[in-house]
Design an enzyme around this catalytic site. Structure first.
Site, PDB file in Angstrom:
ATOM      1  N   GLY A  78     -48.824  65.614 -17.918  1.00  0.00           N
ATOM      2  CA  GLY A  78     -48.177  66.246 -16.769  1.00  0.00           C
ATOM      3  C   GLY A  78     -47.900  67.718 -16.996  1.00  0.00           C
ATOM      4  O   GLY A  78     -47.161  68.351 -16.223  1.00  0.00           O
TER       5      GLY A  78
ATOM      6  N   GLU B  11     -40.878  69.369 -23.042  1.00  0.00           N
ATOM      7  CA  GLU B  11     -40.635  68.006 -23.561  1.00  0.00           C
ATOM      8  C   GLU B  11     -40.341  68.053 -25.061  1.00  0.00           C
ATOM      9  O   GLU B  11     -39.435  67.374 -25.555  1.00  0.00           O
ATOM     10  CB  GLU B  11     -41.844  67.110 -23.277  1.00  0.00           C
ATOM     11  CG  GLU B  11     -41.995  66.799 -21.795  1.00  0.00           C
ATOM     12  CD  GLU B  11     -43.279  66.075 -21.435  1.00  0.00           C
ATOM     13  OE1 GLU B  11     -43.355  65.554 -20.322  1.00  0.00           O
ATOM     14  OE2 GLU B  11     -44.208  66.054 -22.253  1.00  0.00           O
TER      15      GLU B  11
HETATM   16  C1  5RP Z   1     -45.993  64.793 -19.071  1.00  0.00           C
HETATM   17  C2  5RP Z   1     -46.090  63.720 -20.090  1.00  0.00           C
HETATM   18  C3  5RP Z   1     -45.962  62.331 -19.617  1.00  0.00           C
HETATM   19  O1  5RP Z   1     -44.926  61.705 -20.305  1.00  0.00           O
HETATM   20  C4  5RP Z   1     -47.246  61.601 -19.848  1.00  0.00           C
HETATM   21  O2  5RP Z   1     -48.308  62.324 -19.252  1.00  0.00           O
HETATM   22  C5  5RP Z   1     -47.207  60.173 -19.273  1.00  0.00           C
HETATM   23  O3  5RP Z   1     -47.133  60.260 -17.884  1.00  0.00           O
HETATM   24  P1  5RP Z   1     -47.123  58.969 -16.968  1.00  0.00           P
HETATM   25  O4  5RP Z   1     -45.815  58.294 -17.163  1.00  0.00           O
HETATM   26  O5  5RP Z   1     -47.303  59.505 -15.567  1.00  0.00           O
HETATM   27  O6  5RP Z   1     -48.287  58.102 -17.377  1.00  0.00           O
HETATM   28  O7  5RP Z   1     -46.266  63.937 -21.257  1.00  0.00           O
HETATM   29  O8  5RP Z   1     -46.269  66.059 -19.611  1.00  0.00           O
END
Ligand code: 5RP
Length: 234
Positions: free
Chosen positions: A108, A114
């Site tokens: 994301g 994060e």
């Molecule tokens: C965003 C992230 C998310 O935690 C990762 O992409 C998982 O996303 P989703 O819950 O939509 O599968 O690292 O940067």
């Protein structure tokens, strides 16, 4: 790693599994605390569930603009990371997680914030469906946030490793992160030693954040599967 504990559930869709683990994560939310909140479709389920506890917590520190907006829309106070010393828990999803709790994150594009919020938290609780559990990290294209002027240089460095790094696009142009930078998605990797890989790539000039979370690994993973929520501890 301890043996997983399983709670029962009927066969569920991936979206229902996300709802299940998002709700299960509420058990790690302590009254009176400020909660670290990640980003993604699984975390959105957690945020929606967290609304039921909004009167019991002080609020949240968020890892993205999109999560901040969702939290605020539900009436949850969002604190600036700089105004909070330490968080008891950080709850976030993952693109991949291995049996040691090392993760690939950044699907994301929120990996930098994060990692910052995770580093500020005593415990990382990963919420994911079982498709995210892998033996070796690297099948999911590894997100790396980079400074735009270093893109070609970093692409060459990954090519020297036998990998391919592609600029992530949005609406046909390079995606711009919440931090004003770009994302490279790297394929062709098998990350056998996540700690060594994270340490190495993090040193390359122009790399803001590599999406391997080995130093900020999970301590707990709530893994949604056809048979329910498995709790894995690392
Ligand atoms: C965003 C992230 C998310 O935690 C990762 O992409 C998982 O996303 P989703 O819950 O939509 O599968 O690292 O940067």
């Amino acid at each position: 790693m301890t043996h997983p504990q399983t709670t029962s559930a009927a066969t569920l869709s991936q979206d229902e599994l996300k709802t299940l683990v998002g709700q299960a994560a509420l058990q790690y939310v302590l009254p009176g605390e400020i909660i670290g909140v990640g980003t993604g479709s699984t975390v959105n389920k957690f945020i929606d569930a967290l609304a039921s506890m909004k009167g019991q917590i002080q609020g949240a520190v968020s890892s993205s603009v999109v999560s901040t907006e969702r939290l605020q829309a539900l009436g949850i106070t969002v604190f600036d990371c700089n105004d909070v010393l330490e968080l008891a828990v950080y709850i976030d999803g993952a693109d991949e997680i291995n049996p040691q709790g090392h993760m690939v994150k950044g699907g994301g594009a929120a990996l930098t914030r994060e990692k910052i919020v995770a580093a500020q938290s005593r415990q990382f609780v990963c919420i994911a469906d079982e498709s995210k559990l892998v033996q070796t990290l690297g099948k999911f294209p590894l997100p790396v946030e980079v400074i735009p002027m270093a893109v070609h240089r970093i692409q060459r460095q990954f090519a020297a490793m036998g990998a391919q790094a592609v600029v992530r696009l949005k609406n046909g142009v390079p995606l711009v992160t919440d931090n004003g930078q770009q994302i490279l998605d790297v394929t062709g990797l098998q990350i056998a030693d996540p700690l060594a890989f994270e340490a190495q790539v993090s040193q390359w000039p122009g790399v803001v954040t590599v999406g391997v979370f080995a130093f900020q690994k999970a301590q707990v993973c709530l893994l949604g599967s056809a048979t329910g929520v498995r709790t894995m501890t690392f």
